[in-house]
Write an enzyme that holds these catalytic residues in place. Structure first.
Site, PDB file in Angstrom:
ATOM      1  N   GLY A  33       0.852  -1.074   0.172  1.00  0.00           N
ATOM      2  CA  GLY A  33       0.016  -0.024   0.033  1.00  0.00           C
ATOM      3  C   GLY A  33       0.760   1.289  -0.042  1.00  0.00           C
ATOM      4  O   GLY A  33       0.455   2.361   0.414  1.00  0.00           O
ATOM      5  N   GLY A  34       2.151   1.110  -0.907  1.00  0.00           N
ATOM      6  CA  GLY A  34       2.735   2.591  -0.727  1.00  0.00           C
ATOM      7  C   GLY A  34       2.322   3.104  -2.027  1.00  0.00           C
ATOM      8  O   GLY A  34       1.242   3.069  -2.705  1.00  0.00           O
ATOM      9  N   SER A  61       8.112   2.553   3.521  1.00  0.00           N
ATOM     10  CA  SER A  61       8.964   3.466   2.863  1.00  0.00           C
ATOM     11  C   SER A  61       8.601   4.935   2.397  1.00  0.00           C
ATOM     12  O   SER A  61       9.282   5.812   2.308  1.00  0.00           O
ATOM     13  CB  SER A  61       9.817   2.602   2.089  1.00  0.00           C
ATOM     14  OG  SER A  61      10.587   1.632   2.651  1.00  0.00           O
ATOM     15  N   SER A  62       7.336   4.497   1.616  1.00  0.00           N
ATOM     16  CA  SER A  62       7.056   5.665   0.791  1.00  0.00           C
ATOM     17  C   SER A  62       6.642   6.944   1.558  1.00  0.00           C
ATOM     18  O   SER A  62       7.134   7.906   1.231  1.00  0.00           O
ATOM     19  CB  SER A  62       5.697   5.261  -0.078  1.00  0.00           C
ATOM     20  OG  SER A  62       5.871   4.198  -0.851  1.00  0.00           O
ATOM     21  N   GLY A  96      13.631  13.152   0.131  1.00  0.00           N
ATOM     22  CA  GLY A  96      14.169  13.666  -1.029  1.00  0.00           C
ATOM     23  C   GLY A  96      13.077  14.181  -1.976  1.00  0.00           C
ATOM     24  O   GLY A  96      13.038  15.484  -2.544  1.00  0.00           O
ATOM     25  N   GLY A  97      12.303  13.194  -2.688  1.00  0.00           N
ATOM     26  CA  GLY A  97      11.467  13.706  -3.547  1.00  0.00           C
ATOM     27  C   GLY A  97      11.507  12.825  -4.991  1.00  0.00           C
ATOM     28  O   GLY A  97      11.896  11.697  -5.155  1.00  0.00           O
ATOM     29  N   ARG A 134      26.226   8.440  -5.169  1.00  0.00           N
ATOM     30  CA  ARG A 134      25.957   7.879  -3.712  1.00  0.00           C
ATOM     31  C   ARG A 134      26.841   6.605  -3.442  1.00  0.00           C
ATOM     32  O   ARG A 134      27.481   6.676  -2.100  1.00  0.00           O
ATOM     33  CB  ARG A 134      24.496   7.360  -3.847  1.00  0.00           C
ATOM     34  CG  ARG A 134      24.047   6.753  -2.346  1.00  0.00           C
ATOM     35  CD  ARG A 134      22.767   6.749  -2.449  1.00  0.00           C
ATOM     36  NE  ARG A 134      21.530   8.117  -2.440  1.00  0.00           N
ATOM     37  CZ  ARG A 134      20.448   8.109  -2.455  1.00  0.00           C
ATOM     38  NH1 ARG A 134      19.801   6.887  -2.298  1.00  0.00           N
ATOM     39  NH2 ARG A 134      19.728   9.269  -2.315  1.00  0.00           N
ATOM     40  N   GLU A 186       9.972  -0.603  -5.724  1.00  0.00           N
ATOM     41  CA  GLU A 186      11.269  -1.362  -5.214  1.00  0.00           C
ATOM     42  C   GLU A 186      11.397  -2.834  -5.443  1.00  0.00           C
ATOM     43  O   GLU A 186      12.761  -3.324  -5.419  1.00  0.00           O
ATOM     44  CB  GLU A 186      11.763  -0.853  -3.959  1.00  0.00           C
ATOM     45  CG  GLU A 186      13.096  -0.949  -3.465  1.00  0.00           C
ATOM     46  CD  GLU A 186      13.398  -0.456  -2.167  1.00  0.00           C
ATOM     47  OE1 GLU A 186      12.413   0.331  -1.423  1.00  0.00           O
ATOM     48  OE2 GLU A 186      14.542  -0.836  -1.477  1.00  0.00           O
ATOM     49  N   LEU A 209      11.360   7.148  -6.712  1.00  0.00           N
ATOM     50  CA  LEU A 209       9.738   7.497  -6.726  1.00  0.00           C
ATOM     51  C   LEU A 209       9.455   7.669  -8.127  1.00  0.00           C
ATOM     52  O   LEU A 209       8.283   7.498  -8.393  1.00  0.00           O
ATOM     53  CB  LEU A 209       9.543   8.612  -5.862  1.00  0.00           C
ATOM     54  CG  LEU A 209       9.306   8.661  -4.094  1.00  0.00           C
ATOM     55  CD1 LEU A 209       9.379   9.967  -3.781  1.00  0.00           C
ATOM     56  CD2 LEU A 209       8.489   7.594  -3.878  1.00  0.00           C
TER      57      LEU A 209
HETATM   58  C1  SIN Z   1      17.191  11.127  -0.195  1.00  0.00           C
HETATM   59  O1  SIN Z   1      16.376  12.136   0.428  1.00  0.00           O
HETATM   60  O2  SIN Z   1      18.421  11.607   0.096  1.00  0.00           O
HETATM   61  C2  SIN Z   1      16.744   9.903  -0.681  1.00  0.00           C
HETATM   62  C3  SIN Z   1      16.324   9.998  -1.752  1.00  0.00           C
HETATM   63  C4  SIN Z   1      16.598   8.674  -2.636  1.00  0.00           C
HETATM   64  O3  SIN Z   1      17.078   7.686  -1.832  1.00  0.00           O
HETATM   65  O4  SIN Z   1      16.426   8.582  -3.857  1.00  0.00           O
END
Ligand code: SIN
Length: 540
Positions: free
Chosen positions: A15-16, A44-45, A50-51, A282, A365, A382
């Site tokens: 349900g995300g 997790s959603s 971040g967005g 990252r 995911e 997302l």
């Molecule tokens: C974050 O806000 O750093 C995470 C964004 C992400 O994992 O895509």
């Protein structure tokens, strides 16, 4: 015995953002959405800060976003998939705005876009700085609750997918109610969509809810689906090191606003390592923080000079965690650690979101769509979830409605109910597994650490008698990661092998696995382990 039977056209597990977006786009098909919790809680959603990466700024372009994604992915992303997703980014944002989701805007009405690691432009569409997940989920939940075609089943955990001869018949699960011992729920449907999220919960340090332990991957594998890229577990560089489980995130957008990464000697250790310093991809940041920690250093985010007094309004979620830990980011350093954050691998899906099992679809995911390759570009997930959720819904809608299978015999259903494992607590073993995965299959792996973890997992499996449903799933999923990590004898993206530090051209390929191949692959690892490594492990 209580029995609850549902017969929707489509059942969605999860349900995300991905699950709810599929549900909304399936109208007028009748849909059941299954969630382990109350809708919107512990997903997790909702925790996403971040967005959504979207190339919508005037100076930006889809080509630049595609290029950044491919470069970060270290040769393993499929350009067709990357293009398909990125080209839809503006549409995905418009869809959310159409249901009332509010994004941060400038005075002139344009998006106030954030910057994250390895992006060439500010392209992160966000809400209240770091509250994007909460806002998107608010919009989606409101819309789903207004939709007659959607039934939500909360607090239900799925035990198996009913399938035979590559045909899906639905799922069997149970209401999570401690007071009723055997409250099965059977959802008959010829289309099952898995949108169960990731597996960070199998690691001791993770930003994921503890309920994200790879359940969807275990369900799909047991139904015969092919898995791919299981070794690629992405660590977020900046979890807040406040001793909490799960570890709260400090979004990369904080570094996008100019925050530094420093050690206790105030050294900016990323300088000279990558041209983008703290905004390098990252994998590089996480690996260098890990190096600092291994050298005995502590690592901090320094936001004093850049965000300063604006921290509480710019990043209210992170600020509230800092306040609880008695840290004032305007004047003090924030201690951080890298943490398991996102699983790149998962159930192998094609361009339509179909798995290798007819009628089993995946998005979000849990799916391995090949957009992220060996290293995911921040905030592309997302976007991937939103775009693929719509693709899956459109594909199912375009197929003729399959006649409800009223003919599933109760004896067939009974075989699945009998397979269900206890919901007993196996806390001790779960903790041992999480801790071994973190130590041995974390940011840096080697054949010895992989073997050490496998030895731990085999012992946990034997001692626990595999009685707990959650622990069994965690064991299964960990084994797939172990095999993938063992077979990939190179370093690429977020898979770093201490014993094979370079990328090798022969590994420009995906490692696929199934439940059938797993047993043989585990045996190969055990057989190949040299006597000396076995002795080292026994001695350690
Ligand atoms: C974050 O806000 O750093 C995470 C964004 C992400 O994992 O895509």
């Amino acid at each position: 015995m209580n029995e609850n039977i549902y017969t929707p056209d489509v059942v969605i597990v999860g349900g995300g953002v991905a699950g709810l977006t599929v549900a909304l786009n399936l109208a007028p098909r009748k849909v059941c959405v299954i969630t382990k919790n109350t809708l919107g809680v512990n997903t997790s959603s909702s925790w996403a800060q971040g967005g959504i990466a979207a190339s919508i700024a005037v100076e930006d372009s889809h080509e630049s976003h595609i290029d950044d994604t491919l470069k970060t992915a270290k040769g393993l992303a499929d350009e067709t998939v990357v293009r398909k997703i990125i080209i839809e980014s503006n549409e995905a944002i418009k869809d959310l705005e159409a249901i009332g989701v509010q994004f941060d805007k400038n005075a002139d009405g344009s998006f106030n876009l954030g910057l994250e690691g390895a992006h060439s432009f500010n392209r992160i569409v966000r809400s209240k700085g770091d509250s994007t997940g909460i806002e998107i989920m608010r919009g989606l939940i409101e819309q789903v609750k207004l939709s007659d075609h959607v039934t939500i089943l909360e607090n239900v955990s799925i035990d198996s997918i009913m399938n035979e001869n590559n045909v899906i018949y639905g799922v069997v699960g149970r209401f999570i109610d401690k007071n009723i011992p055997d409250n099965h729920v059977v959802i008959q449907s010829s289309n099952v969509v898995l949108a169960t999220g990731g597996l960070g919960g199998i690691y001791a340090n993770t930003t994921n809810p503890r309920s994200s332990y790879g359940e969807g991957i275990a369900l799909a594998a047991q139904a015969g689906a092919i898995l791919s890229d299981m070794e690629f577990v992405q660590f977020h560089p900046t979890g807040l090191d406040f001793g909490l489980d799960p570890t709260p995130l400090a979004t990369e957008a904080i570094r996008g606003e100019g925050a530094f990464l420093v050690n206790q000697n105030n050294e900016r250790f990323m300088i000279g390592i990558h041209s983008k310093n703290e905004l390098a991809p990252r994998d590089i940041i996480a690996q260098n923080i890990f190096k600092q920690i291994e050298m005995g250093n502590s690592v901090f985010l320094d936001c004093r000079h850049s965000i300063g007094q604006n921290f509480n309004t710019s990043f209210p979620q992170v600020y509230s965690y800092c306040l609880k830990a008695d840290i004032d980011p305007a004047n003090e350093l924030i201690p951080i650690i890298p943490v398991a954050h996102y699983h790149i691998g998962g159930v192998k899906t094609d361009l339509k979101g179909k798995s290798s099992v007819e009628g089993l679809w995946c998005c979000g995911e849990v799916a391995a769509t090949n957009i992220h390759g060996a290293n995911r570009l921040a905030s592309n997930s997302l976007l991937e979830s939103l775009v693929f959720a719509k693709i899956v819904a459109n594909e199912i809608n375009s197929e003729p409605l399959k006649k409800q299978n009223d003919t599933i015999s109760s004896s067939f259903i009974k075989t699945y109910k009998e397979k269900t494992k206890n919901r007993i607590r196996a806390k001790k073993y779960i903790w041992q597994l999480r801790s071994s995965m973190m130590r041995n299959l974390g940011i840096v792996r080697s054949q010895n650490s992989i073997l050490r973890c496998l030895t731990d997992i085999i012992r946990i499996e034997r001692e626990s008698h595999s009685l707990s449903a959650k622990l069994s799933d965690m064991i299964l999923v960990s084994k797939f990661i172990i095999v993938g990590a063992s077979k990939r004898t190179e370093s690429r993206g977020c898979h770093l092998r201490a014993d094979f530090v370079s990328a090798k051209p022969q590994f420009l390929k995906h490692i696929d696995q199934t439940q059938t191949t797993l047993k043989k692959d585990i045996q190969i690892i055990l057989n190949n382990a040299s006597q000396s490594s076995k002795e080292q492990i026994l001695a350690s």
